[in-house]
Design a protein around this motif. Sequence first.
Motif, mmCIF file in Angstrom:
data_model
loop_
_atom_site.group_PDB
_atom_site.id
_atom_site.type_symbol
_atom_site.label_atom_id
_atom_site.label_comp_id
_atom_site.label_asym_id
_atom_site.label_seq_id
_atom_site.Cartn_x
_atom_site.Cartn_y
_atom_site.Cartn_z
ATOM 1 N N UNK A 149 24.871 52.193 115.507
ATOM 2 C CA UNK A 149 24.460 50.916 114.915
ATOM 3 C C UNK A 149 25.657 50.021 114.633
ATOM 4 N N UNK A 150 26.805 50.610 114.301
ATOM 5 C CA UNK A 150 28.023 49.810 114.163
ATOM 6 C C UNK A 150 28.358 49.109 115.473
ATOM 7 N N UNK A 151 28.258 49.857 116.560
ATOM 8 C CA UNK A 151 28.606 49.288 117.859
ATOM 9 C C UNK A 151 27.622 48.194 118.271
ATOM 10 N N UNK A 152 26.355 48.435 118.048
ATOM 11 C CA UNK A 152 25.349 47.463 118.473
ATOM 12 C C UNK A 152 25.358 46.211 117.616
ATOM 13 N N UNK A 153 25.680 46.357 116.333
ATOM 14 C CA UNK A 153 25.719 45.187 115.448
ATOM 15 C C UNK A 153 27.049 44.456 115.532
ATOM 16 N N UNK A 154 28.097 45.159 115.982
ATOM 17 C CA UNK A 154 29.434 44.582 115.982
ATOM 18 C C UNK A 154 30.070 44.561 114.613
ATOM 19 N N UNK A 155 29.419 45.157 113.633
ATOM 20 C CA UNK A 155 29.925 45.200 112.256
ATOM 21 C C UNK A 155 30.417 46.612 111.976
ATOM 22 N N UNK A 156 31.746 46.796 112.029
ATOM 23 C CA UNK A 156 32.323 48.121 111.813
ATOM 24 C C UNK A 156 32.688 48.359 110.348
ATOM 25 N N UNK A 157 32.399 47.415 109.514
ATOM 26 C CA UNK A 157 32.695 47.531 108.085
ATOM 27 C C UNK A 157 31.490 48.044 107.312
ATOM 28 N N UNK A 215 33.978 58.563 115.759
ATOM 29 C CA UNK A 215 32.951 58.738 116.791
ATOM 30 C C UNK A 215 32.886 57.517 117.708
ATOM 31 N N UNK A 216 32.965 56.326 117.122
ATOM 32 C CA UNK A 216 32.912 55.096 117.907
ATOM 33 C C UNK A 216 34.025 55.061 118.949
ATOM 34 N N UNK A 217 35.231 55.507 118.562
ATOM 35 C CA UNK A 217 36.343 55.541 119.515
ATOM 36 C C UNK A 217 35.991 56.375 120.734
ATOM 37 N N UNK A 218 35.349 57.512 120.523
ATOM 38 C CA UNK A 218 34.969 58.374 121.643
ATOM 39 C C UNK A 218 33.814 57.763 122.434
ATOM 40 N N UNK A 219 32.859 57.151 121.736
ATOM 41 C CA UNK A 219 31.788 56.445 122.449
ATOM 42 C C UNK A 219 32.381 55.372 123.368
ATOM 43 N N UNK A 220 33.339 54.609 122.833
ATOM 44 C CA UNK A 220 33.968 53.555 123.622
ATOM 45 C C UNK A 220 34.752 54.126 124.801
ATOM 46 N N UNK A 221 35.520 55.174 124.542
ATOM 47 C CA UNK A 221 36.382 55.734 125.577
ATOM 48 C C UNK A 221 35.564 56.299 126.727
ATOM 49 N N UNK A 222 34.504 57.044 126.405
ATOM 50 C CA UNK A 222 33.699 57.671 127.458
ATOM 51 C C UNK A 222 32.560 56.770 127.937
ATOM 52 N N UNK A 223 32.341 55.665 127.233
ATOM 53 C CA UNK A 223 31.339 54.670 127.610
ATOM 54 C C UNK A 223 29.938 55.280 127.723
ATOM 55 N N UNK A 272 30.086 63.537 124.008
ATOM 56 C CA UNK A 272 30.971 62.537 123.407
ATOM 57 C C UNK A 272 30.886 62.569 121.889
ATOM 58 N N UNK A 273 29.698 62.750 121.359
ATOM 59 C CA UNK A 273 29.504 62.794 119.911
ATOM 60 C C UNK A 273 30.223 63.974 119.282
ATOM 61 N N UNK A 274 30.217 65.116 119.951
ATOM 62 C CA UNK A 274 30.750 66.342 119.350
ATOM 63 C C UNK A 274 32.228 66.565 119.628
ATOM 64 N N UNK A 275 32.779 65.848 120.584
ATOM 65 C CA UNK A 275 34.192 66.047 120.889
ATOM 66 C C UNK A 275 35.109 65.742 119.699
ATOM 67 N N UNK A 276 34.838 64.711 118.875
ATOM 68 C CA UNK A 276 35.673 64.510 117.692
ATOM 69 C C UNK A 276 35.686 65.716 116.748
ATOM 70 N N UNK A 277 34.569 66.445 116.689
ATOM 71 C CA UNK A 277 34.521 67.658 115.869
ATOM 72 C C UNK A 277 35.490 68.709 116.409
ATOM 73 N N UNK A 278 35.515 68.893 117.731
ATOM 74 C CA UNK A 278 36.423 69.877 118.329
ATOM 75 C C UNK A 278 37.872 69.471 118.088
ATOM 76 N N UNK A 279 38.175 68.179 118.248
ATOM 77 C CA UNK A 279 39.531 67.690 117.982
ATOM 78 C C UNK A 279 39.928 67.982 116.541
#
Length: 547
Positions: free
Chosen positions: A54-62, A82-90, A96-103
């Motif tokens: 919803x942050x990505x779709x609204x453009x409001x990251x705050x 999570x958004x960074x990974x969504x953006x990177x993997x498009x 993509x959602x779970x990769x930040x957990x592994x990192x």
Amino acid sequence: MNQFSVTNRSWLSYLIGWPALTLGLLLVALVSHLGYLPLDTSSDEPRRALVAIEMMLSGDYITPTLNGELYFNKPPLYNWFIVLFYRFFDNYSSFTLRLPMVVSILLLGVTVFSFVRRYIPVRADKATMVAFVVAMMVLTNGRVLIYDSLWSSIDFPFAWLTYLAMMLVYHFDRRQKYWALFLSTYALTALGFLTKGLPAVVFQGLTLLSWFIYTRQFRRLFHPAHFVGIGLFLLITGCYYAAYFSRNHIPLTSVASVLFDESAKRTVVTFGVGETLLHLLTFPFEMIYHFVPYLLLLILLFRRGNIKRLRQEPFIAFNTVVFLANVVVYWSSPQVYARYLIGLLPLLFTVLAYCYYEQSEPTQMDRKWVERIWLGSAMIVTAGCWVALFHPKTSIVEGITWKVTLIFMLLAISTWWLWQDTTNRLARMLLVMVVVRIGINWITLPGRLASRQFYKNESERIARKTMGSPLYSYRETIYNSSGAADVNSFHITALRGEILRKTNRKLPNAYYIADSASLQGERYETIDTICLFNKHPAKLVRFLSAD
């Protein structure tokens, strides 16, 4: 004291052999499942995913939102991750959602290894081995390996920030660099606060207070750097909330009260004295259950004179004091999830590993009994894996025969190795746990696919049917405090590329997802039906009259 030793060689050359095998299999176990299952329906993973998208779709990251409604329960830092990974993997895939957990898990493991290797009071030729074992204990205990590392969890990045801040207190205190101590730890506390809220402040306060009291340095709390550190914390968090309130004209108390309630709702304030007293008695046994098999080593702490010996080693004393000071927060809270303690585990496991390698011998009875339990458990699991061939939920898994056969062979080899090594069974138990996780990936997880795929398919069917038209959740049908239907909201939102907003209004030419409670007394046309999690029936409707 312990007869186990490692030949004198560099830490890099040491990580060739069983450590490399164990670590390699662990990485395979953690990564291989990531994209296999749709969103988990028994955790808060869908909520983390939904806030991020919803942050990505609204453009409001705050401003975090759920179904377009303001969401105060957790600050946004993990969602940004999570958004960074969504953006990177498009894409919005489970992988993509779970990769930040592994990192986050790997960062925690590397941090534990680095600090333990540097400060553990053992011979230089053993430090690498002990540090590796402690780090792997954190990553391969039952709760982390078999449960929490299966989905995206906010608790792993929070655990890493918490543990790193604690270790920097010890690191800079030894060097009497108090400006570095307070500035670095309060910066990490600010990041922890922006991840999970008030617990970060509690951990920072208890760590500083307990250690400086224990070392009779209470005056350090009044060092000018401490006040500057607090100011840095307020600056970092204040910048975020200044931006937040500039966009959202709501009272500060609305956000603060929710953050406080999130921290207090599991305590005696909510549950009363009776349940709290019962929890005080049962908590240690619950933790032993969750963090098997390593917490069985707690028995080594109860030897005569052991406390005195632990106090003689500053690093071990620090881990002991800080763990005891912080675990009280959860020990005194009747409703606690074991994952909340992940950031404290390295402290306790460091002490237990030190007792195992430096304060015990393979011939001593308490240690022998712990190792016998490990060996017996490994044998039972090895023999028991054949049950999967006959259990109705696993017998239908594709390739179940060869999977069970291979897991049996790996477990048999690991168990034999555990039995053969009488001097370092703790290290060998790590490999057994990793093989168990691989077995879960191959045999158990496929049984969970059908139910998760069902809710994904239900949601995406409705999303496709309404594509190109407005779609809303009517009243409380999807948006509610339990988060049960977050998984439906996410799949609908991800496919449509639009936020599934909650509304009480009836708009012309719009579709609505509504349940029987919200539709009572309304005039509507039923377009389709949908099953929301958990087996909650709802309808896709259009209202016959608009507001």
